[in-house]
Design a protein around this motif. Structure first.
Motif, PDB file in Angstrom:
ATOM      1  N   VAL A  99       0.863  -1.181   0.000  1.00 12.41           N
ATOM      2  CA  VAL A  99       0.000   0.000   0.000  1.00 12.41           C
ATOM      3  C   VAL A  99       0.897   1.229   0.000  1.00 12.41           C
ATOM      4  O   VAL A  99       1.865   1.320   0.747  1.00 12.41           O
ATOM      5  CB  VAL A  99      -0.919  -0.003   1.243  1.00 12.41           C
ATOM      6  N   ASN A 100       0.581   2.172  -0.862  1.00 18.95           N
ATOM      7  CA  ASN A 100       1.355   3.396  -0.986  1.00 18.95           C
ATOM      8  C   ASN A 100       0.499   4.561  -0.502  1.00 18.95           C
ATOM      9  O   ASN A 100      -0.532   4.869  -1.105  1.00 18.95           O
ATOM     10  CB  ASN A 100       1.778   3.589  -2.439  1.00 18.95           C
ATOM     11  N   ILE A 101       0.894   5.192   0.590  1.00 20.25           N
ATOM     12  CA  ILE A 101       0.186   6.368   1.090  1.00 20.25           C
ATOM     13  C   ILE A 101       0.732   7.584   0.354  1.00 20.25           C
ATOM     14  O   ILE A 101       1.910   7.916   0.462  1.00 20.25           O
ATOM     15  CB  ILE A 101       0.349   6.511   2.613  1.00 20.25           C
ATOM     16  N   ILE A 102      -0.132   8.232  -0.411  1.00 22.44           N
ATOM     17  CA  ILE A 102       0.265   9.373  -1.234  1.00 22.44           C
ATOM     18  C   ILE A 102       0.223  10.664  -0.426  1.00 22.44           C
ATOM     19  O   ILE A 102       1.127  11.485  -0.496  1.00 22.44           O
ATOM     20  CB  ILE A 102      -0.658   9.506  -2.469  1.00 22.44           C
ATOM     21  N   ALA A 103      -0.860  10.864   0.324  1.00 23.07           N
ATOM     22  CA  ALA A 103      -1.028  12.103   1.087  1.00 23.07           C
ATOM     23  C   ALA A 103      -1.980  11.859   2.247  1.00 23.07           C
ATOM     24  O   ALA A 103      -2.778  10.921   2.224  1.00 23.07           O
ATOM     25  CB  ALA A 103      -1.568  13.213   0.190  1.00 23.07           C
ATOM     26  N   VAL A 104      -1.880  12.732   3.231  1.00 16.34           N
ATOM     27  CA  VAL A 104      -2.769  12.698   4.391  1.00 16.34           C
ATOM     28  C   VAL A 104      -3.317  14.103   4.592  1.00 16.34           C
ATOM     29  O   VAL A 104      -2.560  15.079   4.594  1.00 16.34           O
ATOM     30  CB  VAL A 104      -2.015  12.231   5.657  1.00 16.34           C
ATOM     31  N   HIS A 105      -4.618  14.198   4.726  1.00 18.59           N
ATOM     32  CA  HIS A 105      -5.289  15.471   4.994  1.00 18.59           C
ATOM     33  C   HIS A 105      -6.040  15.317   6.305  1.00 18.59           C
ATOM     34  O   HIS A 105      -6.769  14.344   6.500  1.00 18.59           O
ATOM     35  CB  HIS A 105      -6.252  15.840   3.862  1.00 18.59           C
ATOM     36  N   GLN A 106      -5.869  16.289   7.183  1.00 14.53           N
ATOM     37  CA  GLN A 106      -6.429  16.219   8.532  1.00 14.53           C
ATOM     38  C   GLN A 106      -7.303  17.436   8.778  1.00 14.53           C
ATOM     39  O   GLN A 106      -6.902  18.567   8.489  1.00 14.53           O
ATOM     40  CB  GLN A 106      -5.266  16.196   9.527  1.00 14.53           C
ATOM     41  N   GLU A 107      -8.502  17.208   9.296  1.00 16.18           N
ATOM     42  CA  GLU A 107      -9.367  18.309   9.708  1.00 16.18           C
ATOM     43  C   GLU A 107     -10.108  17.862  10.965  1.00 16.18           C
ATOM     44  O   GLU A 107     -10.968  16.975  10.901  1.00 16.18           O
ATOM     45  CB  GLU A 107     -10.356  18.664   8.604  1.00 16.18           C
TER      46      GLU A 107
ATOM     47  N   ASN B 293     -11.078  15.818  13.887  1.00 21.12           N
ATOM     48  CA  ASN B 293     -10.916  14.383  14.141  1.00 21.12           C
ATOM     49  C   ASN B 293     -11.158  13.541  12.889  1.00 21.12           C
ATOM     50  O   ASN B 293     -11.286  12.332  12.967  1.00 21.12           O
ATOM     51  CB  ASN B 293     -11.850  13.934  15.274  1.00 21.12           C
ATOM     52  N   PHE B 294     -11.186  14.186  11.734  1.00 24.80           N
ATOM     53  CA  PHE B 294     -11.364  13.491  10.463  1.00 24.80           C
ATOM     54  C   PHE B 294     -10.025  13.408   9.734  1.00 24.80           C
ATOM     55  O   PHE B 294      -9.391  14.432   9.479  1.00 24.80           O
ATOM     56  CB  PHE B 294     -12.384  14.217   9.578  1.00 24.80           C
ATOM     57  N   SER B 295      -9.625  12.202   9.400  1.00 28.63           N
ATOM     58  CA  SER B 295      -8.377  11.980   8.663  1.00 28.63           C
ATOM     59  C   SER B 295      -8.722  11.400   7.306  1.00 28.63           C
ATOM     60  O   SER B 295      -9.494  10.442   7.203  1.00 28.63           O
ATOM     61  CB  SER B 295      -7.476  11.009   9.423  1.00 28.63           C
ATOM     62  N   GLU B 296      -8.165  11.991   6.263  1.00 27.53           N
ATOM     63  CA  GLU B 296      -8.379  11.536   4.891  1.00 27.53           C
ATOM     64  C   GLU B 296      -7.028  11.072   4.353  1.00 27.53           C
ATOM     65  O   GLU B 296      -6.090  11.879   4.266  1.00 27.53           O
ATOM     66  CB  GLU B 296      -8.931  12.671   4.026  1.00 27.53           C
ATOM     67  N   ILE B 297      -6.930   9.784   4.020  1.00 28.46           N
ATOM     68  CA  ILE B 297      -5.668   9.219   3.556  1.00 28.46           C
ATOM     69  C   ILE B 297      -5.838   8.791   2.101  1.00 28.46           C
ATOM     70  O   ILE B 297      -6.724   8.003   1.780  1.00 28.46           O
ATOM     71  CB  ILE B 297      -5.248   8.026   4.434  1.00 28.46           C
ATOM     72  N   LEU B 298      -4.986   9.335   1.243  1.00 26.23           N
ATOM     73  CA  LEU B 298      -5.028   9.006  -0.178  1.00 26.23           C
ATOM     74  C   LEU B 298      -4.025   7.895  -0.439  1.00 26.23           C
ATOM     75  O   LEU B 298      -2.845   8.024  -0.095  1.00 26.23           O
ATOM     76  CB  LEU B 298      -4.700  10.239  -1.019  1.00 26.23           C
ATOM     77  N   VAL B 299      -4.512   6.800  -1.028  1.00 21.76           N
ATOM     78  CA  VAL B 299      -3.677   5.606  -1.182  1.00 21.76           C
ATOM     79  C   VAL B 299      -3.712   5.070  -2.605  1.00 21.76           C
ATOM     80  O   VAL B 299      -4.628   5.345  -3.375  1.00 21.76           O
ATOM     81  CB  VAL B 299      -4.132   4.479  -0.215  1.00 21.76           C
ATOM     82  N   LYS B 300      -2.692   4.285  -2.890  1.00 21.47           N
ATOM     83  CA  LYS B 300      -2.655   3.448  -4.095  1.00 21.47           C
ATOM     84  C   LYS B 300      -2.362   2.032  -3.634  1.00 21.47           C
ATOM     85  O   LYS B 300      -1.694   1.822  -2.621  1.00 21.47           O
ATOM     86  CB  LYS B 300      -1.574   3.922  -5.071  1.00 21.47           C
TER      87      LYS B 300
END
Length: 154
Positions: A31-39, A41-48
Motif C-alpha cells: 500500500v502506498n500512502i500518497i497524502a494525508v489530509h487532517q481536519e 478528528n477526520f483523517s483523509e488518507i489518499l492511497v494506491k
C-alpha cells in the motif's frame, strides 16, 4: 488429432496460470500512502494499491495502525475521543474541482486540490470505544476483546 487435444488442454492452463500470477502480483503490492489530509478528528488518507478484500483491508489496518499513529498522528480523536479515518483511492491524482462528485481538500493552496470520490475503506470508533470498519461488502464491528463481527444491514 492428438496434437489438437494437447493444444486445447495447454492454452487454457497457460491463461489460468497467467491470470493467477497477475492476481497475486496485484495483491502483493505494498500500500502506498500518497497524502494525508487532517481536519479536526477526520483523517483523509489518499492511497494506491489498497487491498482488494474486506479481510485484507481490516488486516492492513490492524497491522499498520500503530505506524499510522506514529508517522501521521492518525487517528486524531476529538476531545470526546471520537475519530474517523477515510481511505480514498488516489486514482489519477489531484484534479480541479470541475466535476460534480469530487472530494476537495481545503488545506491545499492550489486549483488541483480534489480527487474523484472512490472511498476504499473507513475506520471509526463508537461511543463504547469499539471500532467500526466500513468496506465494500458492508460494515464490521471490532469489539473491545478483538472479536470482529459483520453488522447486518438495516
Amino acid at each position: 488429432m492428438i496434437v489438437n487435444l494437447k493444444i486445447i488442454i495447454f492454452f487454457p492452463g497457460v491463461i489460468i496460470c497467467a491470470l493467477t500470477g497477475y492476481f497475486f502480483w496485484l495483491a502483493s503490492r505494498p500500500v502506498n500512502i500518497i497524502a494525508v489530509h487532517q481536519e479536526d478528528n477526520f483523517s483523509e488518507i489518499l492511497v494506491k494499491n489498497f487491498p482488494f478484500t474486506d479481510k485484507g483491508n481490516i488486516n492492513w489496518w490492524l497491522e499498520n495502525k500503530d505506524s499510522l499513529k506514529i508517522k501521521y498522528n492518525i487517528p486524531s480523536p476529538s476531545s470526546s475521543g471520537n475519530f474517523y479515518v477515510n481511505f480514498w483511492d488516489f486514482g489519477e491524482g489531484y484534479k480541479e474541482q470541475g466535476k460534480y462528485d469530487r472530494r476537495c481538500f481545503n488545506d491545499m493552496n492550489t486549483l488541483e486540490n480534489c480527487i474523484d470520490k472512490n472511498a476504499v475503506f473507513s475506520v471509526e470508533n463508537t461511543r463504547n470505544k469499539e471500532i467500526i470498519f466500513t468496506v465494500y461488502d458492508g460494515r464490521y464491528l471490532m469489539k473491545k476483546d478483538g472479536n470482529i463481527l459483520k453488522l447486518k444491514d438495516d
